[in-house]
Design an enzyme around this catalytic site. Structure first.
Site, mmCIF file in Angstrom:
data_model
loop_
_atom_site.group_PDB
_atom_site.id
_atom_site.type_symbol
_atom_site.label_atom_id
_atom_site.label_comp_id
_atom_site.label_asym_id
_atom_site.label_seq_id
_atom_site.Cartn_x
_atom_site.Cartn_y
_atom_site.Cartn_z
ATOM 1 N N GLN A 57 0.819 -1.213 0.000
ATOM 2 C CA GLN A 57 0.000 0.000 0.000
ATOM 3 C C GLN A 57 0.852 1.262 0.000
ATOM 4 O O GLN A 57 0.862 2.024 -0.959
ATOM 5 C CB GLN A 57 -0.932 -0.004 1.215
ATOM 6 N N GLU A 122 5.753 8.265 6.269
ATOM 7 C CA GLU A 122 5.379 7.138 7.121
ATOM 8 C C GLU A 122 6.307 7.099 8.321
ATOM 9 O O GLU A 122 7.263 7.880 8.406
ATOM 10 C CB GLU A 122 5.438 5.825 6.324
ATOM 11 N N HIS A 236 3.153 -5.752 11.282
ATOM 12 C CA HIS A 236 2.586 -4.431 11.012
ATOM 13 C C HIS A 236 1.562 -4.132 12.097
ATOM 14 O O HIS A 236 0.747 -4.990 12.430
ATOM 15 C CB HIS A 236 1.918 -4.416 9.637
ATOM 16 N N HIS A 350 3.996 -9.215 8.639
ATOM 17 C CA HIS A 350 4.041 -8.334 7.477
ATOM 18 C C HIS A 350 5.246 -8.581 6.574
ATOM 19 O O HIS A 350 5.105 -8.596 5.351
ATOM 20 C CB HIS A 350 4.047 -6.896 7.988
HETATM 21 C C1 SIN Z 1 2.160 0.350 4.810
HETATM 22 O O1 SIN Z 1 1.607 0.849 3.851
HETATM 23 O O2 SIN Z 1 1.888 0.614 5.972
HETATM 24 C C2 SIN Z 1 3.222 -0.679 4.581
HETATM 25 C C3 SIN Z 1 4.387 -0.097 3.929
HETATM 26 C C4 SIN Z 1 5.547 -1.007 4.093
HETATM 27 O O3 SIN Z 1 5.461 -2.021 4.754
HETATM 28 O O4 SIN Z 1 6.603 -0.688 3.570
#
Ligand code: SIN
Length: 525
Positions: A57, A122, A236, A350
């Site tokens: 995502q 992020e 995650h 994850h």
């Molecule tokens: C996320 O969209 O939270 C996952 C991104 C990632 O794991 O790199």
């Protein structure tokens, strides 16, 4: 966009055999084809959505003005365990790889704003640097990639086709035994690139599709290749906690969403300016970066708060959720989740930070065997991975490995014979053993681990693998090989976790109640 990956009959040789069709495998195939190699890509997937990259995502982190800040963020997220030379390769090559492949070749429609690309932010990123498409980046990237390769005259893509074992001779890999519709045959290759993704199928809750059975890692390990950092499995923090779970991207927290527990305590000091769903906000009590703390910190906090207060929800009221994340809003609606009341979340497996050990060109310790993407351990992630670096790592190492893999002629050697004397397995054998394997992993080798739990898990997993091995000597069903692969990888994770440094995403705790997580000694039921 490609709805189905083509299914044709299997050629008996290729210059480069790529196993897996995610972004890393596609990048390797593209680079090898650009070098003039004839490339065969085999994948178990029948459709792109059976591939982990499709599920990605957040997006693709890339270097903007300050590569040093990006390198520091990758190293800091790994608790300074990442290999600085690998991080240097990742960051220094990110821009060119993104421009060449994603922008110029595939024309991925990254989200833009009035000043250009709409870089997202992020957890543990010191600046917004993530290219994304509608927080469903993987989907918008993988479809065009598969279409591009499908149209390439040097690339053959085969769906619903599994590699079962590598063909090795005198320390060199010469291709793989490949299965399609129950028929097996050798494919001889000058070089073989493993790009089989991660290990989500080893856990009950995962953000991976259930095709993620660790195939490449198991095949490489069984052929004698080095594997490293297998203890470091990343969870995650925010997967939807109901039926038919899905990832709720960290990008949502990057845009201001808050985590709330299941209680409103009187002593809690938060002043709520608006009517917000859920109970108390708790992340500021765990880390000064609050909701954007490193993933392992947020995942453990979410697990603790769920245990203590019954639930954790993601409060998306600070943002215009439906406008900013339409795909996620649609997923909520499809499951009857009223996101205005908060999205119930829990941690889920994850990403595996370790895997088949490779150098800066994706070369493994076995000649002519390469590994890229999640099944590889490049050193970029060390004990913990920075968000939105996995598609980038797959792209950069995929291109490097594909380029290096080209140029070797396939050689026909004696291939291992797969026996199929008695193809009838006890009904449901693989399914039942998978249930057991997941239970052992969830209870003992999950987000929370104790030395005692790891010690209990290892002999159970070893016995399970022994049972599978007994069948595999006489049967060649794909599900049995997936189970074998999963049990090999589960053992590698559990065994390494006993000795690995408790850092990054491998946290060891003292057991509260050893009885509650006990695995029965009888492994066979
Ligand atoms: C996320 O969209 O939270 C996952 C991104 C990632 O794991 O790199």
């Amino acid at each position: 966009m490609t709805d189905e990956i083509p299914a044709e009959s299997i050629p008996s040789e290729a210059d480069v055999l790529v196993v897996g069709n995610g972004v890393a495998g596609c990048s390797a195939a593209l680079a090898a084809a650009r070098e003039g190699a004839d490339v065969l890509v085999v994948t178990k997937a029948e459709r792109p959505e059976e591939t982990t990259s499709h599920w990605a995502q957040g997006g693709v982190a890339t270097t903007r003005s300050n590569p040093e800040a990006f390198k520091e963020d990758v190293l800091a997220a790994s608790a300074d365990t990442a290999d600085p030379e690998a991080v240097e390769v990742l960051v220094e090559e990110s821009r060119e790889a993104v421009e060449d492949v994603l922008v110029e070749t595939l024309d991925v429609p990254f989200d833009r704003n009035e000043s250009g690309y709409d870089f997202g932010r992020e957890a543990a990123h010191s600046e917004p640097r993530i290219l994304h498409v509608n927080a469903s980046t993987g989907k918008y990237l993988l479809g065009p990639f598969l279409n591009h390769l499908d149209a390439h005259d040097r690339v053959t893509l085969l769906a619903d086709t599994a590699a079962l074992d590598l063909i090795t001779h005198e320390g060199r890999v010469h291709g793989a035994i490949v299965e399609q519709e129950g028929e097996c045959q050798p494919v001889f290759a000058g070089a073989t690139v493993l790009a089989t993704g991660g290990i989500g199928a080893l856990y009950e809750n995962s953000t991976n599709p259930d095709t993620a059975t660790g195939d490449g890692i198991a095949m490489a390990a069984l052929a004698g290749a080095d594997v490293e950092d297998m203890a470091y499995v990343q969870f995650h923090p925010t997967a939807y906690a109901g039926d038919d779970p899905f990832l709720v991207s960290e990008a949502v927290r990057g845009e201001g969403a808050l985590l709330r527990n299941g209680e409103v305590s009187e002593s809690h000091s938060e002043v709520r300016e608006t009517e917000s769903p859920g109970g108390d906000r708790f992340m500021p009590d765990y880390d000064e970066a609050a909701e954007l703390a490193p993933r392992d910190v947020v995942a453990c906090a979410v697990a603790d708060e769920r245990e203590a207060t019954g639930e954790v929800v993601l409060d998306v009221s600070p943002l215009d959720f439906a406008e900013e994340f339409p795909d996620l809003a649609e997923k909520c609606e499809a499951r009857g989740v009223d996101w205005e009341s908060g999205i119930p979340v829990r941690p889920s497996e994850h990403f595996l930070c370790g895997g088949v050990a490779v150098d800066d060109r994706g070369r493994t310790s076995l000649d002519h065997l390469f590994a890229v993407g999640e099944c590889a351990r490049t050193g970029v992630h060390g004990a913990n991975r920075l968000a939105s670096t996995s598609l980038l790592e797959g792209l950069v190492w995929g291109l490097r490995a594909g380029e290096s893999a080209a140029g070797v002629q396939p050689e026909r050697v004696e291939a291992p014979e797969l026996l199929d004397r008695d193809p009838d397995l006890p009904s449901g054998f693989a399914r039942e053993k998978f249930v057991r394997l997941r239970r052992v992993m969830d209870e003992n080798v999950g987000l929370r681990r104790t030395p005692e739990g790891l010690q209990r898990a290892t002999p159970v997993l070893r016995r399970l693998k022994g049972e599978v091995d007994a069948y595999i000597r006489t049967r060649t069903s794909r599900s049995l090989y997936e189970l074998r692969n999963a049990s090999v990888v589960a053992l590698l994770v559990a065994r390494e976790a006993m000795d690995a440094e408790p850092v990054g995403c491998h946290a060891l705790e003292e057991p509260d109640d050893a009885e509650s997580s006990e695995v029965p000694a009888n492994a066979s039921d």
